[in-house]
Scaffold this motif. Structure first.
Motif, short mmCIF file in Angstrom:
data_model
loop_
_atom_site.label_atom_id
_atom_site.label_comp_id
_atom_site.label_asym_id
_atom_site.label_seq_id
_atom_site.Cartn_x
_atom_site.Cartn_y
_atom_site.Cartn_z
N GLY A 100 0.81 -1.22 0.00
CA GLY A 100 0.00 0.00 0.00
C GLY A 100 0.84 1.27 0.00
O GLY A 100 0.38 2.32 -0.44
N GLY A 101 2.07 1.17 0.51
CA GLY A 101 2.89 2.38 0.67
C GLY A 101 3.97 2.55 -0.38
O GLY A 101 4.82 3.43 -0.25
N GLY A 102 3.94 1.68 -1.40
CA GLY A 102 4.95 1.79 -2.46
C GLY A 102 6.35 1.47 -1.96
O GLY A 102 7.33 2.08 -2.39
N ILE A 103 6.44 0.51 -1.04
CA ILE A 103 7.74 0.16 -0.44
C ILE A 103 8.17 -1.21 -0.94
O ILE A 103 7.35 -2.15 -0.97
CB ILE A 103 7.60 0.16 1.10
CG1 ILE A 103 7.29 1.59 1.57
CG2 ILE A 103 8.85 -0.37 1.78
CD1 ILE A 103 6.70 1.66 2.94
N PRO A 104 9.44 -1.37 -1.36
CA PRO A 104 9.88 -2.67 -1.88
C PRO A 104 9.67 -3.79 -0.86
O PRO A 104 9.91 -3.60 0.33
CB PRO A 104 11.38 -2.46 -2.14
CG PRO A 104 11.62 -1.00 -2.06
CD PRO A 104 10.49 -0.38 -1.33
N ARG A 105 9.24 -4.96 -1.33
CA ARG A 105 8.96 -6.10 -0.43
C ARG A 105 10.16 -6.51 0.40
O ARG A 105 10.02 -7.04 1.51
CB ARG A 105 8.50 -7.29 -1.28
CG ARG A 105 7.00 -7.45 -1.33
CD ARG A 105 6.64 -8.64 -2.17
NE ARG A 105 6.62 -9.89 -1.38
CZ ARG A 105 5.52 -10.37 -0.81
NH1 ARG A 105 4.39 -9.72 -0.92
NH2 ARG A 105 5.55 -11.49 -0.13
N ALA A 106 11.35 -6.28 -0.15
CA ALA A 106 12.58 -6.69 0.56
C ALA A 106 12.70 -6.01 1.92
O ALA A 106 13.35 -6.53 2.83
CB ALA A 106 13.80 -6.36 -0.30
N ARG A 107 12.06 -4.87 2.08
CA ARG A 107 12.12 -4.15 3.36
C ARG A 107 11.46 -4.94 4.49
O ARG A 107 11.82 -4.79 5.65
CB ARG A 107 11.40 -2.80 3.24
CG ARG A 107 12.23 -1.64 2.84
CD ARG A 107 13.38 -1.35 3.76
NE ARG A 107 13.01 -0.64 4.99
CZ ARG A 107 13.83 -0.48 6.01
NH1 ARG A 107 15.05 -0.98 5.99
NH2 ARG A 107 13.43 0.17 7.08
N VAL A 108 10.48 -5.80 4.12
CA VAL A 108 9.75 -6.55 5.15
C VAL A 108 10.72 -7.42 5.95
O VAL A 108 10.74 -7.38 7.18
CB VAL A 108 8.62 -7.39 4.51
CG1 VAL A 108 7.98 -8.32 5.53
CG2 VAL A 108 7.57 -6.47 3.89
N GLY A 109 11.55 -8.17 5.25
CA GLY A 109 12.53 -9.03 5.92
C GLY A 109 13.52 -8.21 6.74
O GLY A 109 13.90 -8.60 7.84
N GLU A 110 13.91 -7.07 6.19
CA GLU A 110 14.89 -6.23 6.89
C GLU A 110 14.34 -5.71 8.22
O GLU A 110 15.02 -5.78 9.24
CB GLU A 110 15.27 -5.02 6.01
CG GLU A 110 16.21 -5.36 4.86
CD GLU A 110 16.41 -4.18 3.91
OE1 GLU A 110 16.78 -4.43 2.76
OE2 GLU A 110 16.18 -3.01 4.31
#
Ligand SMILES: Nc1ncnc2c1ncn2[C@@H]1O[C@H](COP(=O)(O)OP(=O)(O)OP(=O)(O)O)[C@@H](O)[C@H]1O
Length: 254
Positions: A100-110
Motif C-alpha cells: 500500500g505504501g509503495g515500499i519494496p517487499r525486501a524491506r519486510v525481511g529487513e
C-alpha cells in the motif's frame, strides 16, 4: 522536522489541546511528557493526520500529513499496539503495508530482522505477547525508512530487556539524523533516553527544553516534572509518605 503551530483540538466543550506550538528537530530524541489526559496522544494523532485540528497546524517536513506524497517513506508512527489483523502473520501484515505504501517487499525481511521477529514472522500475530506486538508496530513504523518517527508510550508494559532495546533503538534512530518524538509516563526512562523535552499540561505547553537544563539545579527529572505540572494534573491522590528503611523491613512470619 516536526512543526506544531498553535494547534487546538476540542471534544465538545472539553479542550484537549490548546494553542500548542513546538518544533521537534532531527538528530536527538525528543521526549513528550505530560500527566494523564494532557493531550499527548491527541497531538500525535493530529500530526499523523488521524484527527483534524480545530485550529492551527502540524507539519512534517513543512507539509501536513495529508499532503505527503509517500507518507510511509516520510513518517512512521507507533500510536497503538495491536493495530493489525490477529489472523495475519507479521510477514503478511508488513507485506500489505509495504504494498500500500509503495515500499519494496525486501524491506519486510529487513525490518523483521531489526526488531527481532524473523523467527516468528509466519506465526499468527494474534498470538503475540505485548512485547512482540510493540516490536511489530515498530517494524511497521520503520518500514518506509522514514526520516521522522513518532512513538506513543512505546515501552508500556514491556519487560526490562524490551525497555532497553527500545531505548537503544530510539537513540540510534536519532543518531542517524532522524527526528524522533516519543511520549512516555516513565520519567526515569525519559531521563535515560531523551535529550530534548516537550512538556504539556491540560493541552498547553509547559516547557520546551533539554533534560540537562531541567535538571541543572542538581534535582531529578521527576522532581522537575512535578514542579512543572503541579497545577495541571487532572487526578492526584493524597500525599503518601514512603516508609523509612527502619520501618520497611519485611514482616516476620512464623
Ligand atoms: N475521541 C475523544 N473523544 C472525547 N474526548 C477525547 C477523545 N480523545 C481524547 N479525549 C480527551 O482529550 C484529552 C486529552 O487526551 P489524550 O489521550 O490526548 O491525553 P494523553 O496525554 O495522551 O493521556 P494519557 O497520558 O492518559 O495517555 C483528555 O481529556 C481526553 O479525555
Amino acid at each position: 522536522m516536526i512543526s506544531v503551530h498553535r494547534l487546538t483540538k476540542r471534544y465538545g466543550r472539553a479542550v484537549a489541546v490548546e494553542e500548542l506550538s513546538f518544533d521537534v528537530a532531527p538528530g536527538a530524541v525528543t521526549g513528550f511528557l505530560g500527566p494523564n489526559g494532557s493531550g499527548k496522544s491527541t497531538t500525535m494523532r493530529m500530526i499523523m493526520g488521524l484527527d483534524a485540528p480545530d485550529a492551527g497546524q502540524a507539519l512534517i517536513g513543512g507539509r501536513p500529513y495529508a499532503e505527503l506524497t509517500w507518507p510511509l517513506r516520510e513518517v512512521g508512527a507507533l500510536l497503538e499496539a495491536r493495530t493489525y489483523h490477529p489472523g495475519r502473520s507479521a510477514h503478511q501484515h508488513l507485506s500489505a503495508l509495504a504494498a500500500g505504501g509503495g515500499i519494496p517487499r525486501a524491506r519486510v525481511g529487513e525490518v523483521l530482522e531489526t526488531v527481532g521477529l524473523s523467527e516468528v514472522a509466519h506465526r499468527r500475530a494474534g498470538t503475540f505477547s505485548l512485547g512482540m506486538s510493540q516490536r511489530l508496530g515498530i517494524a511497521g513504523a520503520l518500514l518506509g525508512d522514514p526520516g521522522v518517527l513518532l512513538f506513543d508510550e512505546p515501552v508500556n508494559g514491556l519487560d526490562p530487556e524490551g525497555v532497553r532495546w527500545i531505548r537503544d533503538l530510539m537513540k540510534s534512530l536519532a543518531a542517524e539524523g532522524r527526528t524522533v518524538l516519543v511520549s512516555s509516563h516513565l520519567i526515569s526512562e525519559m531521563a535515560l533516553t531523551a535529550e530534548h523535552l516537550v512538556v504539556i499540561g491540560q493541552g498547553r505547553l509547559l516547557a520546551d527544553t533539554t533534560v540537562a537544563e531541567l535538571t541543572a539545579d542538581g534535582g531529578s527529572l521527576e522532581e522537575a516534572f512535578f514542579r512543572l505540572t503541579s497545577g495541571s494534573a487532572a487526578y492526584r491522590g493524597t500525599n503518601v509518605t514512603p516508609p523509612t528503611s527502619a520501618s520497611s523491613s519485611p514482616r516476620r512470619t512464623r
